[in-house]
Design an enzyme around this catalytic site. Sequence first.
Site, PDB file in Angstrom:
ATOM      1  CG  ASP A   8      -1.892  -1.154   1.242  1.00 31.07           C
ATOM      2  OD1 ASP A   8      -2.027  -1.820   0.195  1.00 31.07           O
ATOM      3  OD2 ASP A   8      -2.519  -1.391   2.282  1.00 31.07           O
ATOM      4  CG  ASP A 129     -13.655  -2.037  -0.772  1.00 33.81           C
ATOM      5  OD1 ASP A 129     -13.155  -3.133  -1.077  1.00 33.81           O
ATOM      6  OD2 ASP A 129     -13.239  -0.953  -1.199  1.00 33.81           O
TER       7      ASP A 129
END
Length: 237
Positions: A8, A129
């Site tokens: 990330d 998500d």
Amino acid sequence: MFIMPAVDIKNGKCVQLVQGKPGTEQIVLENPAEVAKGWEDRGASVLHVIDLGGALEEGGNIPVVEDILKKVSIPVQMGGGIRSIDDAAHLLNMGVDRVILGTLAIQEPEAVETLSQEFGSQRIMVALDSKDSQVVVRGWTEKTNQTAPELGKTMEEKGAGGILFTNVDHEGLLGGFKVEPLLELLESVNIPVVYSGGVSTLEDVALLSQTDCYGVVIGSALYKGTLNFEKALDYEK
């Protein structure tokens, strides 16, 4: 089942956030490309790269992604900050193996159709998500009124070649996860599903390996050392 280390990127660095919230950085590493190469050297066969800066609209980290692509030879799937068909096409042409579309796919499902027709469905993944059983968008800040199984069916019909299912309720907390929402999604679609969120032990990996899950993204647990990567690789099948 592929074991996919998460890289990330935020402000040009490799970070791990708690539940995606800015300011909760627990791990900060200076060189994401070196981190990515390290995972490849240790046996990773796929990398999961997220431009958190792009997702949070803080400015992208595309030059960092370019460095990663130059450094590694394994496939890279990437998401975060992909706001348009042009953004996705740029990444695919740049060498990203598979783009992960989030808000764009849910708000403009036609974009999934267009990209899958141009680049092939296997290169188009949609991120679903889930928070409190509802799909969330815009960096997990806005709720929709649909569930992951509902949207999964829609995205499959539009030509998506895979789904990244993240259980936001467990993301970054290292506390395990409930497998039921994943099983519901797997029953609803026929395309590959990659799971992310709360995977913190080998027992978690073993549990996922008993499902039809195509892969699992692991972040915090690998960086904090609570889960041994090489032992997790034993569950690849």
